[in-house]
Design a protein around this motif. Structure first.
Motif, PDB file in Angstrom:
ATOM      1  N   LYS A   6       0.714  -1.146  -0.088  1.00  0.00           N
ATOM      2  CA  LYS A   6       0.037   0.062   0.094  1.00  0.00           C
ATOM      3  C   LYS A   6       0.690   1.469   0.076  1.00  0.00           C
ATOM      4  N   ARG A   7       1.969   1.299   0.669  1.00  0.00           N
ATOM      5  CA  ARG A   7       2.895   2.215   0.985  1.00  0.00           C
ATOM      6  C   ARG A   7       3.519   2.645  -0.498  1.00  0.00           C
ATOM      7  N   LEU A   8       3.940   1.498  -1.465  1.00  0.00           N
ATOM      8  CA  LEU A   8       4.610   1.623  -2.454  1.00  0.00           C
ATOM      9  C   LEU A   8       3.762   2.105  -3.654  1.00  0.00           C
ATOM     10  N   ASP A   9       2.473   1.774  -3.489  1.00  0.00           N
ATOM     11  CA  ASP A   9       1.387   2.278  -4.629  1.00  0.00           C
ATOM     12  C   ASP A   9       1.469   3.844  -4.131  1.00  0.00           C
ATOM     13  N   ALA A  10       1.020   4.056  -2.924  1.00  0.00           N
ATOM     14  CA  ALA A  10       0.891   5.464  -2.571  1.00  0.00           C
ATOM     15  C   ALA A  10       2.096   6.276  -3.179  1.00  0.00           C
ATOM     16  N   ARG A  11       3.004   5.897  -2.966  1.00  0.00           N
ATOM     17  CA  ARG A  11       4.362   6.431  -3.511  1.00  0.00           C
ATOM     18  C   ARG A  11       4.511   6.847  -4.862  1.00  0.00           C
ATOM     19  N   VAL A  12       3.756   5.622  -5.615  1.00  0.00           N
ATOM     20  CA  VAL A  12       3.856   6.058  -6.957  1.00  0.00           C
ATOM     21  C   VAL A  12       2.632   7.052  -7.590  1.00  0.00           C
ATOM     22  N   ASP A  15      -5.137   7.609 -22.239  1.00  0.00           N
ATOM     23  CA  ASP A  15      -5.402   7.654 -21.129  1.00  0.00           C
ATOM     24  C   ASP A  15      -5.225   6.274 -20.564  1.00  0.00           C
ATOM     25  N   ALA A  16      -5.784   5.184 -21.486  1.00  0.00           N
ATOM     26  CA  ALA A  16      -5.722   3.917 -21.360  1.00  0.00           C
ATOM     27  C   ALA A  16      -4.437   3.434 -21.404  1.00  0.00           C
ATOM     28  N   LEU A  17      -3.573   3.819 -22.261  1.00  0.00           N
ATOM     29  CA  LEU A  17      -2.012   3.393 -22.165  1.00  0.00           C
ATOM     30  C   LEU A  17      -1.525   3.935 -20.878  1.00  0.00           C
ATOM     31  N   ARG A  18      -1.837   5.225 -20.516  1.00  0.00           N
ATOM     32  CA  ARG A  18      -1.126   5.671 -19.347  1.00  0.00           C
ATOM     33  C   ARG A  18      -1.401   5.196 -18.070  1.00  0.00           C
ATOM     34  N   ASP A  19      -2.762   4.675 -18.002  1.00  0.00           N
ATOM     35  CA  ASP A  19      -3.027   3.784 -16.961  1.00  0.00           C
ATOM     36  C   ASP A  19      -2.410   2.507 -16.783  1.00  0.00           C
ATOM     37  N   LYS A  20      -2.134   1.737 -18.026  1.00  0.00           N
ATOM     38  CA  LYS A  20      -1.365   0.563 -18.176  1.00  0.00           C
ATOM     39  C   LYS A  20       0.221   0.854 -17.743  1.00  0.00           C
ATOM     40  N   GLY A  21       0.526   1.953 -17.929  1.00  0.00           N
ATOM     41  CA  GLY A  21       2.108   2.186 -17.610  1.00  0.00           C
ATOM     42  C   GLY A  21       2.155   2.442 -16.140  1.00  0.00           C
ATOM     43  N   VAL A  22       0.909   3.000 -15.567  1.00  0.00           N
ATOM     44  CA  VAL A  22       1.117   3.200 -13.804  1.00  0.00           C
ATOM     45  C   VAL A  22       1.031   1.886 -13.242  1.00  0.00           C
ATOM     46  N   GLU A  23      -0.039   0.988 -13.860  1.00  0.00           N
ATOM     47  CA  GLU A  23      -0.030  -0.380 -13.170  1.00  0.00           C
ATOM     48  C   GLU A  23       0.972  -1.064 -13.407  1.00  0.00           C
ATOM     49  N   ALA A  24       1.776  -1.040 -14.612  1.00  0.00           N
ATOM     50  CA  ALA A  24       2.997  -1.728 -14.556  1.00  0.00           C
ATOM     51  C   ALA A  24       4.039  -1.344 -13.620  1.00  0.00           C
ATOM     52  N   LEU A  25       4.150   0.121 -13.407  1.00  0.00           N
ATOM     53  CA  LEU A  25       5.174   0.542 -12.563  1.00  0.00           C
ATOM     54  C   LEU A  25       4.940   0.307 -11.314  1.00  0.00           C
ATOM     55  N   LYS A  26       3.537   0.121 -10.932  1.00  0.00           N
ATOM     56  CA  LYS A  26       3.283  -0.174  -9.343  1.00  0.00           C
ATOM     57  C   LYS A  26       3.546  -1.860  -9.152  1.00  0.00           C
ATOM     58  N   ILE A  27       3.274  -2.760 -10.144  1.00  0.00           N
ATOM     59  CA  ILE A  27       3.797  -3.970  -9.987  1.00  0.00           C
ATOM     60  C   ILE A  27       5.108  -4.091  -9.930  1.00  0.00           C
ATOM     61  N   ALA A  28       6.125  -3.681 -11.033  1.00  0.00           N
ATOM     62  CA  ALA A  28       7.395  -3.714 -10.777  1.00  0.00           C
ATOM     63  C   ALA A  28       8.129  -3.313  -9.600  1.00  0.00           C
ATOM     64  N   THR A  29       7.518  -2.272  -9.179  1.00  0.00           N
ATOM     65  CA  THR A  29       7.953  -1.743  -7.723  1.00  0.00           C
ATOM     66  C   THR A  29       7.935  -2.594  -6.737  1.00  0.00           C
ATOM     67  N   ARG A  30       6.481  -3.188  -6.519  1.00  0.00           N
ATOM     68  CA  ARG A  30       6.282  -4.145  -5.473  1.00  0.00           C
ATOM     69  C   ARG A  30       7.063  -5.493  -5.751  1.00  0.00           C
ATOM     70  N   ARG A  31       7.332  -6.083  -7.037  1.00  0.00           N
ATOM     71  CA  ARG A  31       8.017  -7.162  -7.399  1.00  0.00           C
ATOM     72  C   ARG A  31       9.462  -6.963  -6.866  1.00  0.00           C
ATOM     73  N   TYR A  32      10.046  -5.577  -7.002  1.00  0.00           N
ATOM     74  CA  TYR A  32      11.491  -5.127  -6.697  1.00  0.00           C
ATOM     75  C   TYR A  32      11.771  -5.316  -5.099  1.00  0.00           C
ATOM     76  N   ALA A  33      10.861  -4.924  -4.446  1.00  0.00           N
ATOM     77  CA  ALA A  33      10.697  -4.853  -2.953  1.00  0.00           C
ATOM     78  C   ALA A  33      11.002  -6.289  -2.569  1.00  0.00           C
ATOM     79  N   ARG A  34      10.136  -7.213  -3.101  1.00  0.00           N
ATOM     80  CA  ARG A  34      10.191  -8.651  -2.646  1.00  0.00           C
ATOM     81  C   ARG A  34      11.655  -9.096  -2.831  1.00  0.00           C
ATOM     82  N   LYS A  35      12.125  -8.648  -4.089  1.00  0.00           N
ATOM     83  CA  LYS A  35      13.467  -9.041  -4.614  1.00  0.00           C
ATOM     84  C   LYS A  35      14.590  -8.588  -3.563  1.00  0.00           C
ATOM     85  N   GLN A  36      14.397  -7.323  -3.110  1.00  0.00           N
ATOM     86  CA  GLN A  36      15.236  -6.849  -2.075  1.00  0.00           C
ATOM     87  C   GLN A  36      15.248  -7.646  -0.884  1.00  0.00           C
TER      88      GLN A  36
END
Length: 413
Positions: free
Chosen positions: A160-166, A226-247
Motif C-alpha cells: 500500500k505504501r509503495l502504491d501510494a508513493r507511485v 489515457d488507457a496506455l497511461r493507466d497501463k503504464g502506471v499499473e505496470a510501474l506499481k507491479i514492478a515496484t512491488r516485485r522489486y521490494a520482494r527481490k530486495q
C-alpha cells in the motif's frame, strides 16, 4: 547516479560505482567520520562490503582504456546466447556450466575477462574465494565490523505504501518528466528502432513501463492515450512491488544466509507503522551504533584495544580501533543453519528439452505441472496400428519408460 552519469552512457557498471564510492568512504575514514550507505540496490551495497568483484585494472590490458573494454563486451552481447555459451564452454567450461545460455550479459562478461587477461573467469573467482576470510560467494569483508540495518515491513502495508508513493510521484509530475526525458534521450532511438531497455538508465523501473504511452501515435484518441497511461502506471506499481520482494530475498540469501564467517551483524527494524519511526527505528538504531563501539582515531598501533584492529594494515597512518562497550538492547537476526544449495549447478531435463541452473530451480522444475506432463507423455507407449507396430512400440515404449523412471533428467554436471 542520475546526477553524475550521462543518461546515454550504457556501460556504467557496479564496478564503476564501487570505485567511486570506496574513494568517498576512504575520505570519510580519513576525517574520522562514520560512512552510512543508504539504498535499496543491495547488489551495489554488497560490492562495498565484500571483495566480490574483479577490478577493471586487473582485467583490462595494459594501455587499454575502459571504453575499449566496455565496447568489446557490448559487441559480444550482440551475438546469440547459444553462440556465446559455446565460445565460453571452449575456454572456461566451469563457468559455462554455471550460466544459462540465455544469460548473455554474464556470459559476455566471462568471455571478456578471458579475452583481456588470458585467465578464465572461474580461476579469478577461485583465487578470490581462497583469500583469508573468503567464502562461497566471493572474497572477505572489505572493512572490519560493519553493521547492517534491515528496514522491513509487513508486505501488505508495504504494498500500500509503495502504491501510494507511485501516486505521489504522478502528482509531482512524473509523466511530464518521463515525456521530457523520452524526447531528449530516447525518441531518436525509437525512430531508428534501436531502443534498448536492458542497459543503463533505460532499464530503470519507471521508464520502460511507459514505452507504449510515450510512443503512442499522434492520431491516438485521448481515451486511448489515457488507457496506455493507466497501463503504464499499473505496470510501474507491479514492478515496484516485485522489486521490494527481490530486495528482501537478497537480504535473506546474501546477507543472513551467507556462508562462512565474513558476515556482518544484521539488525532488523520494523517500519510497518511509520508513526512509530523514532520509537521503533531511529532510537534503536542509534542505541545499537552507540553500544557496539565508538571509533577512536590514534597514531599508535594498539591491537590490545581490539583484536579486530590487527586485520588493518600497519602501513596506514591512522588506525581505527573498536572498543567494546556493551551489548545492544536489540540483538542481530540469527538464522538457523540450513543446507546450502548450489545456485550455479547445471541440470538438463531431457523430457522438457530444457537447461536449469540451480538446485532450488531444479527441484521446482521437477515438481512443475509442465514437467510432470512431459514425463507422463514419455511414459505412454505410441498407439498401435498393427502387430508389427505393437511389438516395436512396446520395445521402444518400454525402454523409454525405464529411462524416464530411472533418470527423469541428467544429473548435475
Amino acid at each position: 547516479m542520475i546526477g553524475f552519469v550521462d543518461p546515454l552512457v550504457s556501460s556504467y557498471t557496479v564496478v564503476d560505482f564501487r570505485n567511486k564510492a570506496l574513494a568517498l568512504v576512504d575520505d570519510m575514514h580519513g576525517r574520522n567520520k562514520l560512512p552510512l550507505v543508504v539504498g535499496g540496490t543491495n547488489y551495489y551495497i554488497e560490492s562495498l562490503l565484500w571483495r566480490v568483484l574483479l577490478d577493471a585494472a586487473e582485467v583490462e590490458k595494459p594501455g587499454e582504456g575502459g571504453d575499449e573494454a566496455r565496447d568489446r563486451k557490448l559487441e559480444l552481447e550482440k551475438l546469440g546466447g547459444g553462440e556465446l555459451h559455446d565460445r565460453l564452454a571452449e575456454v572456461d567450461p566451469k563457468m559455462a556450466a554455471m550460466l544459462h545460455p540465455n544469460d548473455k550479459r554474464k556470459i559476455a562478461r566471462s568471455l571478456q575477462i578471458h579475452l583481456e587477461t588470458g585467465v578464465s573467469h572461474s580461476r579469478w573467482l577461485e583465487a578470490q574465494r581462497r583469500q583469508e576470510g573468503g567464502g562461497g560467494l566471493g572474497g572477505p569483508l572489505r572493512y572490519p565490523d560493519p553493521c547492517i540495518f534491515w528496514l522491513h515491513a509487513d508486505m501488505d502495508a508495504l504494498d500500500k505504501r509503495l502504491d501510494a508513493r507511485v501516486d505521489e510521484m504522478l502528482s509531482a509530475g512524473l509523466v511530464e518528466e518521463l515525456r521530457d526525458f523520452h524526447v531528449r534521450f530516447n525518441l531518436q532511438r525509437v525512430q531508428d528502432n534501436s531502443q534498448n531497455y536492458q542497459h543503463g538508465i533505460f532499464q530503470s523501473i519507471g521508464f520502460k513501463e511507459f514505452h507504449d504511452y510515450l510512443t503512442a501515435p499522434g492520431s491516438s484518441s485521448q481515451q486511448e492515450k489515457d488507457a496506455l497511461r493507466d497501463k503504464g502506471v499499473e505496470a510501474l506499481k507491479i514492478a515496484t512491488r516485485r522489486y521490494a520482494r527481490k530486495q528482501n530475498k537478497w537480504v535473506r540469501n546474501r546477507f543472513l544466509k551467507r556462508p562462512g564467517d565474513s558476515v556482518p551483524a544484521v539488525y532488523g527494524l520494523d517500519v510497518t507503522d511509520v508513526s512509530r519511526w523514532e520509537e521503533a527505528v531511529l532510537n534503536p538504531a542509534l542505541q545499537i551504533l552507540e553500544s557496539l563501539s565508538k571509533c577512536v582515531t590514534t597514531n599508535r598501533w594498539e591491537p590490545e584495544l581490539c583484536p579486530a584492529s590487527e586485520a588493518l594494515s600497519k602501513t596506514h597512518t591512522l588506525f581505527f580501533t573498536m572498543i567494546q562497550r556493551e551489548e545492544p538492547a536489540l540483538q542481530p537476526i540469527r538464522v538457523e543453519e540450513t543446507q546450502q544449495r548450489n545456485k550455479r549447478s547445471r541440470h538438463a531435463c531431457d523430457q522438457c528439452d530444457k537447461v536449469i541452473i540451480g538446485d532450488l530451480e531444479w527441484t521446482a522444475h521437477l515438481k512443475s505441472k509442465k514437467h510432470r506432463h512431459h514425463a507422463r507423455k514419455r511414459l505412454k507407449p505410441e498407439p498401435a496400428c498393427g502387430p508389427s507396430r505393437v511389438a516395436a512400440a512396446g520395445t521402444v515404449g518400454g525402454d523409454e519408460s525405464e529411462d524416464a523412471a530411472v533418470a527423469p533428467g541428467r544429473p548435475p554436471q
